[in-house]
Design an enzyme around this catalytic site. Structure first.
Site, PDB file in Angstrom:
ATOM      1  N   ILE A 171       0.818  -1.220   0.000  1.00  0.00           N
ATOM      2  CA  ILE A 171       0.000   0.000   0.000  1.00  0.00           C
ATOM      3  C   ILE A 171       0.843   1.258   0.000  1.00  0.00           C
ATOM      4  O   ILE A 171       0.310   2.363  -0.010  1.00  0.00           O
ATOM      5  CB  ILE A 171      -0.961   0.021   1.207  1.00  0.00           C
ATOM      6  CG1 ILE A 171      -0.189  -0.078   2.526  1.00  0.00           C
ATOM      7  CG2 ILE A 171      -2.001  -1.074   1.088  1.00  0.00           C
ATOM      8  CD1 ILE A 171      -1.076   0.054   3.760  1.00  0.00           C
ATOM      9  N   GLY A 216      11.322   2.172   3.591  1.00  0.00           N
ATOM     10  CA  GLY A 216      10.922   0.821   3.242  1.00  0.00           C
ATOM     11  C   GLY A 216       9.550   0.752   2.608  1.00  0.00           C
ATOM     12  O   GLY A 216       8.975   1.752   2.185  1.00  0.00           O
ATOM     13  N   ASP A 243      10.850  15.236   7.866  1.00  0.00           N
ATOM     14  CA  ASP A 243      10.337  14.905   6.533  1.00  0.00           C
ATOM     15  C   ASP A 243       8.833  15.157   6.443  1.00  0.00           C
ATOM     16  O   ASP A 243       8.052  14.263   6.116  1.00  0.00           O
ATOM     17  CB  ASP A 243      10.654  13.452   6.194  1.00  0.00           C
ATOM     18  CG  ASP A 243      10.556  13.166   4.690  1.00  0.00           C
ATOM     19  OD1 ASP A 243      10.492  14.141   3.919  1.00  0.00           O
ATOM     20  OD2 ASP A 243      10.547  11.990   4.301  1.00  0.00           O
TER      21      ASP A 243
END
Length: 850
Positions: free
Chosen positions: A498, A504, A615
C-alpha cells in the site's frame, strides 16, 4: 441640584470605560475593557456584570477564571476551561473578543476568531454570556460552549458534552450517554424514567420547568423525555466529578435532587477505584473491597482502590507500556456473579469463541487488561486500560471474568532456594550430570553444523528471535512485539503493498483479532543493533496524540525490522490532494491543515524528548474515513545507523520541502519542520505540487506579470510559492485557491493559510513561528503574523531557476539534476561543497512517496 445631576450622568458615562477595582452594576460592557484579578481578594469582589433581572452575575475570580454565577443559589453555571492561576491575570475585552492573559500577555484562554468586530459583551437574564456585534447579532455565547452544567433556556447540541474530570455526558445522534475514558456506563434510552416519543434522530438536549428532553433537528419534536414533577424553581443539569449526572431544583433556598444517574452506583466506573469490588448497601450506599485473590497496598482495602494480586510472582500489566510476551502472561479467574460496568454497552471483540481463544486474543493485544467471556453466547469482551471498578451482580453467572497478569522476573535467594531443593534432585544431577553435558554439547554441535550448511531459514529466524527477545526485554516502554511469522501471516506473505518510502515498503495486514494494520518493512537501517532499535521504538511507541499515527508494535528478528501501525483507510494526503479521485472540499483541507499543525506542535512541545520529524510532506500525512488526520514516520530519522546519520546530516527530508538551513550546514531545529509545513500548507491551498510543471489555470495566467520571476506567460507554468508571495503583496488571495473547489471556499481562510504559510517559509529559522503559535493562529486564538517580504526574496531566485527549467524542450532527469544543482549552489555561497552530491538525491531516494 442641577450640578449634582450633571456629575452623576458624567460618572455613568465614564463608568463602562474604566478598569474597575469594584463591581460594575451593568448588564453589558464595551471593548477596550480590562479587569485584573490582582484587585480581588475574594470572588464576590470580582463581579463586573449583572443580568438585568439580577438573577446572574459574571465574575473574574481570584483564580483567574471567567465565571457565570446564579446569585440566589451561589452556584457556578459556566466558567472558562483555563487552569486556575496562582499569579495575577487580566481579563480583556477588545474588538477581537475576550481573552485571559498574564502580565507578559501570554494568553491562557480566548474566544475563537469571530466573524466581525465586537460591539459589546452582555449577560442575559437566562445566564447566557454573549459577544454582540453592532447589529445586536451573536458572535459567541457561553451557551454554545458548555462546561459541566446546562440551565433552562440552553440547548446542548449534538457532538457537545458536559465534562467533569474524566466523566462526560455526551449527546449523539440517537441518545445521551454517560462516558468515562470513552467507555459508556449509562444510556438515557435504557433508563426506566425515559420515554421515547419519536423515532427521529437526536439533534439537541434541553431542560425546562417540566422535564429533561432530547429534541429532533426541527427543535420541537421530542425524541426522549424525562418528566420532572416537582414545583417550578431554578433547575440545573450537571455532570459531577463523582461520575453522577444530576438534575437539581433550587426551591425554598435549598437544592432538591430530582434525577440522579446511574441509579446503580456500582455502575460508576471508579466508584471503588481501580479493580475495587463494589457491592450495593441498601438503601443508597455501597461497600468497597478487593476481589478474592487481590489485596490493597496496605493489606486491606484503601480508598483509592489500588487492588493488586496477592501472589507476588505476578503483577498487573500497565497497558501498551508493558513488556509482555505470551510465555509470561497468565489469567486470574474472578468469582461468579462478578461483572464490569462497561459490559452492557460494548460490542464483543469476537463472538462464538471459547475461553482459550478469547484469552489468546487478549494476550496478543497490549491494551487488553482482561476478558469477560459469555458462557452460553461465546462472546469475548476486552477490559481496556485504564481499568475501572468491578461490580457484584447477584444471579449474573453467564459472563465469567479473567484478569491478565504478568510474571514478575526477580532474582531468587540462592540460600532459600538451596534449602528447599529436594535431596533426590541433587542425587539425580550428580548421577546424570556428565550424561546431560554430553547431550547438550552434541545438540549444540549439530545445530551449528546445520546452520553452516544452510539450514531452514525459519529455524534461523526463530533462533534470532529468541536472542532478540532476551535483548529487548530489559528495555522499558516497548509496544507489542511480533515475530516474523506473525507478520508474514497477517500480510498474507506480504501480498498487498500500500505504499513505499525512503525507509521501506508498507503492506496491509490483518491481525488475529481482525484489527487491520499497516506493516512497514524497514529496509534502510544499515547494521543497527536490536538494542538501539528497540530503544528508539520505545520512545516512538510512547507518543500518543490524536494527530499522530499510533505505533501498535514492532518486530526485531535477526536483521529483519518491521513497524506495525494503525491502518488509515484513505491513504496519504498526496493521493487525495493531487490524485484524480474526488476533490477535497475546502473545509476538509482546513481541518487537515489544523490537524497536521497540532500533531507537529505535540512533537515539538508536548513530548519528551522533543521529536523533529525531518520529513514533513503530504505523503507523510495520512487520512481516515471519519475525518481523522494523522502524521506518520515521525522519529524514524533516529533509526538511521551512525554511518547513515552522518551521511544525511545535510539533508534528511524531501526535495521541495527542505528548509534552506539543510543546504548550508546550519544547525537544524524544529523550525526546519515549520518550513516544510509551510510548503505543505501552500499545496493544500492550491491542490497542486509547488515544484511540479503544471499549467496554472487561474485568472492569474492572463493578468499576472511575471516580471522575470516565477511565472511564464507563454506556458502558464509557475513556481507556486513565489506566486503566493506576489498574490500576498497584491492581497489577491482567493485566486490562489484550488479551482476545483471554486465557489466553495472561505476567502478569509484562504488568506489565513497563505499568510501563515509565508511566515513558515521565512528564510531565517528564528523568524518562523513555532508550531504551537501556528495552531493558535489557525484556531483564531493568536493574531495572524504578517509575512516579512524581505526575508522571502529567496523565493524569487527559486522562481527564476524554475522558469528557466520549464522552458527546456524536454525536462529530463538530467535537466532536473542541473536545475537543483543551481538551487544548491545558490545556498552554498562558497561553503565547502561536501554535501552537493547528496543534494541531488531524488525524493524517492531520500524519503519518497508512499
Amino acid at each position: 441640584m442641577a450640578s449634582s445631576i450633571f456629575i452623576f450622568i458624567f460618572i455613568l458615562f465614564l463608568l463602562p470605560t474604566l478598569t474597575p477595582s469594584r463591581a460594575l452594576f451593568s448588564d453589558y460592557i464595551k471593548p477596550n475593557f480590562t479587569l485584573s484579578s490582582f484587585h480581588f481578594n475574594d470572588n464576590n469582589a470580582g463581579a463586573f456584570l449583572h443580568s438585568l433581572n439580577s438573577t446572574f452575575k459574571a465574575f473574574f475570580t481570584n483564580r483567574s477564571q471567567l465565571s457565570v454565577f446564579h446569585v440566589s443559589s451561589s452556584s457556578t453555571v459556566w466558567s472558562t476551561d483555563n487552569p486556575p492561576l496562582s499569579t495575577p491575570a487580566k481579563l480583556s475585552l477588545t474588538h477581537n473578543g475576550l481573552s485571559i492573559s498574564n502580565d507578559s500577555d501570554y494568553v491562557f484562554w480566548s474566544t475563537p476568531k469571530l466573524e466581525s468586530s465586537v460591539f459589546a459583551l452582555r449577560l442575559f437574564d437566562d445566564g447566557n454570556l454573549v459577544l454582540l456585534d453592532d447589529k445586536n447579532g451573536s458572535l459567541w455565547q457561553s451557551f454554545d460552549n458548555p462546561t459541566d452544567t446546562v440551565v433552562p433556556g440552553q440547548r446542548l447540541a449534538i457532538g457537545k458534552a458536559l465534562s467533569a474530570g474524566r466523566y462526560r455526558l455526551t449527546l449523539t445522534g440517537s441518545d445521551a450517554l454517560l462516558q468515562w475514558n470513552g467507555l459508556t456506563y449509562w444510556k438515557l434510552s435504557m433508563d426506566i424514567k425515559a420515554y421515547r416519543d419519536s423515532n427521529a434522530g437526536v439533534a439537541s438536549m434541553a431542560l425546562n420547568n417540566s422535564g429533561f428532553y432530547l429534541f429532533a433537528s426541527d427543535g420541537s419534536t421530542v425524541v426522549f423525555q424525562v418528566k420532572l414533577d416537582g414545583p417550578a424553581g431554578f433547575r440545573i443539569a450537571r455532570m459531577g466529578l463523582d461520575g453522577k449526572f444530576t438534575i437539581s431544583n433550587f426551591i425554598a433556598s435549598k437544592w432538591v435532587v430530582e434525577f440522579l444517574r446511574p441509579f446503580d452506583q456500582c455502575q460508576i466506573p471508579l466508584i471503588c477505584g481501580r479493580l475495587g469490588l463494589c457491592k450495593p448497601r441498601p438503601p443508597t450506599s455501597v461497600t468497597c473491597s478487593c476481589l478474592r485473590g487481590f489485596r490493597s497496598s496496605n493489606g486491606g482495602y484503601s480508598d483509592n482502590g489500588e487492588c493488586k494480586p496477592i501472589e507476588t510472582s505476578v503483577s498487573l500489566p500497565s497497558g501498551c507500556d508493558s513488556i509482555t510476551n505470551n510465555g509470561s502472561i497468565s489469567y486470574l479467574k474472578l468469582d461468579d456473579e462478578i461483572d464490569y460496568f462497561a459490559n452492557d454497552f460494548v460490542q464483543p471483540v469476537k463472538r462464538d469463541v471459547s475461553v482459550s481463544v478469547c484469552k489468546d486474543l487478549c494476550s496478543k493485544n497490549c491494551s487488553c487488561m482482561g476478558i469477560f467471556h459469555g458462557s452460553s453466547s461465546g462472546s469475548c469482551c476486552f477490559l481496556q486500560n485504564p481499568l475501572g471498578s468491578i461490580m457484584s451482580r447477584f444471579g449474573k453467572k453467564d459472563r465469567l471474568g479473567y484478569i491478565k497478569t504478568l510474571a514478575v522476573h526477580s532474582p531468587e535467594n540462592p540460600d532459600r532456594k538451596g534449602s528447599k531443593f529436594p535431596v533426590y534432585g541433587s542425587v539425580l544431577i550428580s548421577s546424570f550430570g556428565f550424561l546431560l553435558i554430553v547431550i547438550v554439547v552434541g545438540i549444540l554441535w549439530l545445530r551449528r553444523n546445520r546452520v553452516s550448511k544452510g539450514a531452514n531459514p525459519k529455524l534461523n529466524r526463530s533462533k534470532s528471535a529468541s536472542s532478540g527477545e532476551l535483548e529487548a526485554i530489559s528495555i522499558a516502554g516497548l509496544p507489542a512485539r511480533f515475530n516474523y511469522d506473525e507478520l508474514e501471516a497477517a500480510t498474507d506473505n506480504f501480498k498487498t503493498q500500500i505504499g513505499r518510502g525512503g525507509f521501506g515498503i508498507v503492506y496491509k495486514g490483518t491481525l488475529p483479532d481482525e484489527t487491520v494494520v499497516a506493516v512497514k518493512k524497514i529496509t534502510n537501517l544499515g547494521v543497527q543493533g536490536k538494542r538501539e532499535f528497540c530503544t528508539e521504538i520505545a520512545i516512538i511507541g510512547k507518543l500518543h496524540h490524536v494527530n499522530l499515527v499510533r505505533l501498535k508494535g514492532f518486530c526485531a528478528q535477526g536483521r529483519q525490522r518491521f513497524l506495525v501501525y494503525e491502518y488509515m483507510n484513505k491513504g496519504s494526503l498526496d493521493r487525495s490532494l493531487f490524485g484524480n479521485g474526488s476533490v477535497l472540499e475546502w473545509q476538509e483541507r482546513f481541518e487537515i491543515a489544523l490537524g497536521t499543525a497540532r500533531g507537529l506542535a505535540y512533537l515539538h512541545s508536548g513530548c519528551e524528548p522533543k521529536i523533529i520529524h525531518c520529513d514533513v510532506k503530504p505523503e507523510n500525512i495520512l487520512l481516515h474515513g471519519n475525518s481523522q488526520v494523522k502524521i506518520t514516520d515521525f522519529g524514524l530519522s533516529k533509526l538511521l545507523s551512525p554511518e547513515q546519520s552522518a551521511l544525511f546530516t545535510t539533508m534528511r527530508g524531501t526535495r521541495g520541502y527542505l528548509a534552506p538551513e539543510w543546504l548550508t550546514s546550519s544547525p537544524i531545529s524544529d523550525k526546519a519542520d515549520v518550513y516544510s509545513y509551510g510548503m505543505v500548507l501552500l499545496e493544500i491551498v492550491s491542490g497542486r505540487k509547488n515544484c511540479s510543471l503544471q499549467t496554472w489555470s487561474q485568472s492569474a495566467e492572463n493578468d499576472h506579470s511575471s516580471g522575470g520571476h516565477g511565472a511564464s506567460p507563454s506556458s502558464g507554468i509557475v513556481y507556486f510559492p513565489l506566486l503566493a508571495l506576489e498574490m500576498h503583496e497584491q492581497r489577491r488571495y482567493l485566486e490562489l485557491a484550488d479551482p476545483r473547489v471554486e465557489g466553495r471556499v472561505s476567502a478569509e481562510q484562504v488568506e489565513m493559510l497563505v499568510r501563515i504559510a509565508l511566515c513558515c517559509v521565512n528564510e531565517e529559522p528564528a523568524l518562523r513561528p513555532s508550531m504551537v503559535n501556528v495552531v493558535g493562529m489557525l484556531e483564531g486564538r493568536v493574531p495572524l503574523d504578517e509575512p516579512r517580504i524581505q526575508k522571502l526574496n529567496f523565493l524569487r531566485s527559486y522562481g527564476r531557476l524554475f522558469t528557466e527549467a520549464s522552458k527546456m524542450e524536454a525536462f529530463s532527469k538530467q535537466n532536473e539534476f542541473e536545475m537543483f544543482t543551481k538551487f544548491d549552489t545558490m545556498f552554498n555561497s562558497g561553503t565547502s561543497g561536501s554535501y552537493n552530491s547528496l543534494s541531488y538525491i531524488s525524493s524517492q531516494d531520500v524519503s519518497g512517496p508512499r
